[in-house]
Design a protein around this motif. Structure first.
Motif, PDB file in Angstrom:
ATOM      1  N   GLN A  45      23.007 -17.374  -7.242  1.00 33.80           N
ATOM      2  CA  GLN A  45      23.720 -16.238  -7.848  1.00 33.80           C
ATOM      3  C   GLN A  45      25.217 -16.415  -7.590  1.00 33.80           C
ATOM      4  OE1 GLN A  45      22.729 -12.377  -6.129  1.00 33.80           O
ATOM      5  NE2 GLN A  45      22.985 -11.386  -8.127  1.00 33.80           N
ATOM      6  N   ASP A  46      25.986 -16.504  -8.673  1.00 33.73           N
ATOM      7  CA  ASP A  46      27.434 -16.555  -8.553  1.00 33.73           C
ATOM      8  C   ASP A  46      27.865 -15.163  -8.084  1.00 33.73           C
ATOM      9  OD1 ASP A  46      29.423 -18.542  -8.946  1.00 33.73           O
ATOM     10  OD2 ASP A  46      30.116 -17.593 -10.804  1.00 33.73           O
ATOM     11  N   TRP A  47      28.666 -15.091  -7.008  1.00 32.18           N
ATOM     12  CA  TRP A  47      28.838 -13.801  -6.319  1.00 32.18           C
ATOM     13  C   TRP A  47      30.262 -13.719  -5.758  1.00 32.18           C
ATOM     14  CZ3 TRP A  47      25.859  -9.711  -6.646  1.00 32.18           C
ATOM     15  CH2 TRP A  47      25.853  -8.728  -5.643  1.00 32.18           C
ATOM     16  N   HIS A  48      31.191 -13.404  -6.669  1.00 31.94           N
ATOM     17  CA  HIS A  48      32.605 -13.478  -6.313  1.00 31.94           C
ATOM     18  C   HIS A  48      33.168 -12.123  -5.881  1.00 31.94           C
ATOM     19  CE1 HIS A  48      32.758 -17.476  -7.987  1.00 31.94           C
ATOM     20  NE2 HIS A  48      32.535 -17.081  -9.229  1.00 31.94           N
ATOM     21  N   PRO A  49      34.083 -12.145  -4.888  1.00 29.75           N
ATOM     22  CA  PRO A  49      34.883 -10.944  -4.630  1.00 29.75           C
ATOM     23  C   PRO A  49      35.893 -10.785  -5.774  1.00 29.75           C
ATOM     24  CG  PRO A  49      35.680 -12.762  -3.283  1.00 29.75           C
ATOM     25  CD  PRO A  49      34.475 -13.282  -4.024  1.00 29.75           C
ATOM     26  N   VAL A  80      37.428 -13.070 -15.299  1.00 30.92           N
ATOM     27  CA  VAL A  80      36.781 -12.357 -14.189  1.00 30.92           C
ATOM     28  C   VAL A  80      35.287 -12.288 -14.498  1.00 30.92           C
ATOM     29  CG1 VAL A  80      36.606 -10.127 -13.005  1.00 30.92           C
ATOM     30  CG2 VAL A  80      38.861 -11.017 -13.662  1.00 30.92           C
ATOM     31  N   HIS A  81      34.451 -12.800 -13.594  1.00 25.72           N
ATOM     32  CA  HIS A  81      33.004 -12.827 -13.844  1.00 25.72           C
ATOM     33  C   HIS A  81      32.240 -12.720 -12.536  1.00 25.72           C
ATOM     34  CE1 HIS A  81      33.916 -16.993 -12.742  1.00 25.72           C
ATOM     35  NE2 HIS A  81      32.665 -17.067 -12.334  1.00 25.72           N
ATOM     36  N   CYS A  82      31.030 -12.236 -12.642  1.00 25.78           N
ATOM     37  CA  CYS A  82      30.093 -12.179 -11.515  1.00 25.78           C
ATOM     38  C   CYS A  82      30.728 -11.603 -10.253  1.00 25.78           C
ATOM     39  CB  CYS A  82      29.498 -13.555 -11.225  1.00 25.78           C
ATOM     40  SG  CYS A  82      28.511 -14.171 -12.609  1.00 25.78           S
ATOM     41  N   ILE A 112      38.069 -20.670  -2.423  1.00 26.43           N
ATOM     42  CA  ILE A 112      37.424 -21.894  -2.923  1.00 26.43           C
ATOM     43  C   ILE A 112      36.294 -21.514  -3.888  1.00 26.43           C
ATOM     44  CG2 ILE A 112      35.807 -22.069  -0.956  1.00 26.43           C
ATOM     45  CD1 ILE A 112      37.459 -25.148  -2.451  1.00 26.43           C
ATOM     46  N   ASP A 113      36.158 -22.297  -4.965  1.00 21.44           N
ATOM     47  CA  ASP A 113      35.047 -22.014  -5.873  1.00 21.44           C
ATOM     48  C   ASP A 113      33.811 -22.768  -5.396  1.00 21.44           C
ATOM     49  OD1 ASP A 113      33.872 -20.679  -7.931  1.00 21.44           O
ATOM     50  OD2 ASP A 113      35.001 -21.656  -9.534  1.00 21.44           O
ATOM     51  N   SER A 114      32.682 -22.377  -5.913  1.00 21.19           N
ATOM     52  CA  SER A 114      31.432 -23.019  -5.531  1.00 21.19           C
ATOM     53  C   SER A 114      30.550 -23.119  -6.758  1.00 21.19           C
ATOM     54  CB  SER A 114      30.753 -22.198  -4.434  1.00 21.19           C
ATOM     55  OG  SER A 114      29.612 -22.877  -3.965  1.00 21.19           O
TER      56      SER A 114
HETATM   57 ZN    ZN Z   1      31.991 -18.370 -10.898  1.00 18.46          ZN
END
Ligand code: ZN
Ligand code: VGL
Length: 206
Positions: A45-49, A80-82, A112-114
Motif C-alpha cells: 500500500q502506497d502510504w504517503h504523508p 498528490v496521491h495515496c 525518500i520515495d519507495s
Molecule cells: Zn507514491
C-alpha cells in the motif's frame, strides 16, 4: 512456499484517481481470481504523508513529471496521491482482501520515495516484507498490480536481489507510461534481468 504480492491496488491508481493508471481497474478481478491459487498472499500500500517529497505540490515552481533530487536520488514528481488515511489511499472497491495475510505500507518517509514493496528507493529502510517472507520460507514470488513501470518493476528487481524466484503476471498489471513505451521497456528489462513474465492463463489455477 510461493507468495502472491499484490501491489498498490488503491483508489488513486484507478481511472478517476489522482495518479490514474490507464485500465488500472482491470487488474482487480484478475487479482481476486489469482488469490486462491497461492498459499501466501500479501499486499502493498502506497502510504504517503501529506508533506511527501514525491509530490510536485511540495516543490514550489515544479510541475508533475518534473525531475528533482530527493534523498540524493533522481525523483519524478507526482500529483498528490495515496495520502495516509484518505479515500485515495484506500484499497480499490471490489478488491477481495479476505485472503491477504499482511499489508506492507511504503513511502512513509517524506524524504525518500519507495516504489518497491521491499525497500525504499535508496535501500535504506525495509518495509518488513523481505523478513516476513523469509519467516514464511517463501522462495518464489508472483507479482501483480500497479504500476508495471514503477512499483511492480522495482518490487520485481528487489525480489531478484533477494534471491527469490520472481515472476510478474503481465495481464494482472497495468502501467503509467509517462513516456510512451515505458511499460514495454520495463517488461523487457525485467525479463533480461531474470524475471519470468507470464500470462495469468499460464497458471493452472483460478
Ligand atoms: Zn507514491
Ligand atoms: C507508484 C508512482 C508513485 C506505483 C507509486 O504504485 O507504481 N507510482 N507512487
Amino acid at each position: 512456499m510461493v507468495a502472491l504480492i499484490l501491489v498498490d491496488l488503491q483508489n488513486d491508481f484507478l481511472p478517476g484517481g489522482a495518479l490514474a493508471v490507464p485500465e488500472g481497474d482491470a487488474v482487480v478481478p484478475i487479482a481476486n481470481r489469482l488469490q486462491p491459487g497461492f498459499e501466501v498472499v500479501v499486499a502493498t500500500q502506497d502510504w504517503h504523508p501529506a508533506n511527501h517529497g514525491s509530490f510536485a505540490a511540495n516543490h514550489p515552481g515544479k510541475r508533475v513529471y518534473d525531475e528533482v533530487k530527493l534523498g540524493g536520488l533522481p525523483q519524478t514528481l507526482w500529483p498528490v496521491h495515496c495520502v495516509q488515511n484518505t479515500k485515495g489511499a484506500d484499497f480499490a472497491p471490489g478488491f477481495d482482501r479476505r485472503r491477504i495475510q499482511q499489508v506492507f505500507q511504503k513511502g512513509i518517509d517524506p524524504e525518500i520515495d519507495s516504489y518497491s514493496g521491499f525497500f525504499d528507493n535508496a535501500d535504506r529502510r525495509s518495509t518488513g516484507l523481505s523478513e516476513w517472507l523469509k519467516d514464511k520460507r517463501v522462495r518464489e514470488i508472483y507479482i501483480a498490480g500497479l504500476a508495471t513501470d514503477y512499483c511492480v518493476r522495482f518490487t520485481a528487481f528487489d525480489g531478484l536481489g533477494l534471491g527469490l524466484r520472481t515472476h510478474v503476471i503481465e495481464d494482472a498489471c497495468r502501467g503509467v507510461n509517462v513516456q510512451p513505451g515505458d511499460v514495454e521497456r520495463a517488461l523487457r528489462e525485467m525479463r533480461s534481468a531474470g524475471v519470468e513474465v507470464l500470462h495469468s492463463n499460464e497458471l493452472k489455477i483460478g
